[in-house]
Design a protein around this motif. Sequence first.
Motif, PDB file in Angstrom:
ATOM      1  N   ARG A  34     142.989 104.869  29.373  1.00 17.81           N
ATOM      2  CA  ARG A  34     144.092 105.575  28.820  1.00 17.81           C
ATOM      3  C   ARG A  34     144.029 105.996  27.422  1.00 17.81           C
ATOM      4  NH1 ARG A  34     147.175 102.090  32.290  1.00 17.81           N
ATOM      5  NH2 ARG A  34     147.269 100.672  30.459  1.00 17.81           N
ATOM      6  N   ARG A  38     143.812 109.702  25.775  1.00 21.70           N
ATOM      7  CA  ARG A  38     144.527 110.045  24.561  1.00 21.70           C
ATOM      8  C   ARG A  38     143.785 110.535  23.282  1.00 21.70           C
ATOM      9  NH1 ARG A  38     147.588 105.856  25.070  1.00 21.70           N
ATOM     10  NH2 ARG A  38     146.653 104.430  23.699  1.00 21.70           N
ATOM     11  N   GLU A  41     142.897 113.963  24.252  1.00 18.59           N
ATOM     12  CA  GLU A  41     143.851 115.067  23.986  1.00 18.59           C
ATOM     13  C   GLU A  41     144.033 115.027  22.449  1.00 18.59           C
ATOM     14  OE1 GLU A  41     147.132 113.036  25.961  1.00 18.59           O
ATOM     15  OE2 GLU A  41     146.404 113.734  28.112  1.00 18.59           O
ATOM     16  N   GLU A  42     144.045 114.118  21.507  1.00 17.55           N
ATOM     17  CA  GLU A  42     144.004 114.422  20.197  1.00 17.55           C
ATOM     18  C   GLU A  42     142.970 115.154  19.616  1.00 17.55           C
ATOM     19  OE1 GLU A  42     144.355 110.358  18.564  1.00 17.55           O
ATOM     20  OE2 GLU A  42     146.379 110.048  19.473  1.00 17.55           O
TER      21      GLU A  42
END
Length: 425
Positions: A34, A38, A41-42
Motif C-alpha cells: 500500500r 501511494r 501515485e504521488e
Amino acid sequence: MERRIAPSADPAAALRPPPVLPAPKHLGRLAEERRARRAAEEAAAARDAAAVADLDLPAEGEGAIPAVEAERRRGRGALSNAAGRFEPHAREAFDDGWQSLDDLPAFKTTVTPERARTIITRNDSPDVGFDRSINPYRGCEHGCVYCFARPTHAYQGYSAGLDFETKLFAKPDAPELLAKELSKPGYEPRTIALGINTDSYQPIEKEWRLTRRILEVLSDFGHPVGIVTKSALILRDLDILAPMAERGLVKVALSVTSLDHKLARVMEPRAATPQRRIEAIRRLSEAGVPTAVLVAPVIPAINDAEIERILDAAVAAGAGEAGYVMLRLPLEIRDLFKEWLLANFPDRYRHVLSLVKELHGGKEYDAAFGQRMTGSGPYAWTVARRFELATQRLELNRRSVRLTTRHFRRRPQKGEQLSLFGETG
C-alpha cells in the motif's frame, strides 16, 4: 460444571487497551505494498504537474489558448480552437463576469458547398504510392486529433482545432468535374486515391453521397481507384465496389488504430468502432474486394503495443496487405496533440514526447521525404522490425494487388466520331 473466573484486582485493567501483538508477516507485506502504491501515485501526480510546463504554448495572460468547455465540445477530438496561422488577429472567448460563456452554443457540424474548378489533386511525393487523389470534402467530422490534414483548414480562414471537425466543406459538383477531367483527350489514367486528405466516408457522406457518385463515374469510365477510410459506411457501396473489383479497378484499406473500444473513442471520437472496421474488412473480402489494413498512426506508448493484435484480427477477417505510418506532428497539430495527450494520458506525457523526438533526431517533427512517415533511430527500427515479423508470420504482403487501366474508356466529346467497334478514337 461451571467455571468461575476471579475478578481482576485492578478495576482499571478492564479499561486499558489489549496488548499489541506482532502483526502476521503477510499483513506487513500488504502494508508495504500500500505504501509503495501511494508513493507511486504521488510521484505520478508530481510528474503530471511538472508536465504542464513542457507545453510549448503561451503562458496564461499572454495569449494562451484555453481549452473549450467540455460540454461545448462533447464528442469532438480537439480541445481548443486557436485562430488559423494566417489570421492577423487571435480570438479568445473569456468570461466578463456576467457568465457570458454560459450563453455560447455547443459546436455543431455545418457543411458549406464549395465550387471547385478541378477535382483531381496531383502530387510528386516519393512517400506515397499515387500521384493523384480526390477529396470530395474539406475538414473531417471523425475528429482524430492527430490528423495531418488539420493545418489545411487555415487556407479557409479557420482553425485547425474544433473548426476542422465542425466547419466542413463539400464539393457538390465533384462527380461532374471528374467526368469532365477524365474525358479530356490528353488524360492518361493511373490509380486515383480517394479520401486521402479527409475521409470520403465521414458521417456527412450519408446525406451528400458525393463519394458514391464519384465511384459511379469511375466505374463508368473503367478507371482504377484506391480507397482509404475509417468508416464502415463503405459497405453501403458494395453494389458498386464488387463489380469494379471483378475488373481489377478497386482496392480498399481500412485504418485501424486500436482494438480497444475506449481508446479508439478517445483517439477518433466519431469514427466507426474498431469492431465495425474489422467487420467491414470481412464483408469486403467476402465480396471479392481486395482489402488491406493500415495501422496509422502508430503513437508511441499509446497504441504501439497493439500492432500485432490488429494485424491478427485483420488477417482473420480476410485482409491481404498491411501498412503502418508513424505519428506526424506538423504545424498546428503539435500543440493540439500535446493538449490532447496531457488531458487524456498525463502520466505518459513525457514518455510519449520523448519517443516522438527520438523518431526525428531530437525534433518533434521532420518533414524530410523518407523520414516523415516512419522516423529513424532505435524506436523506429523496433516498430519496423515488429511489423515485418508480424506480416511474415501472417503471410501478409505476399502479393500486392495491382489495379489495371486496360478498361479505361473516356466518353466521346461533342462532335467526336465513334469508332467502328464502339470504342472512342
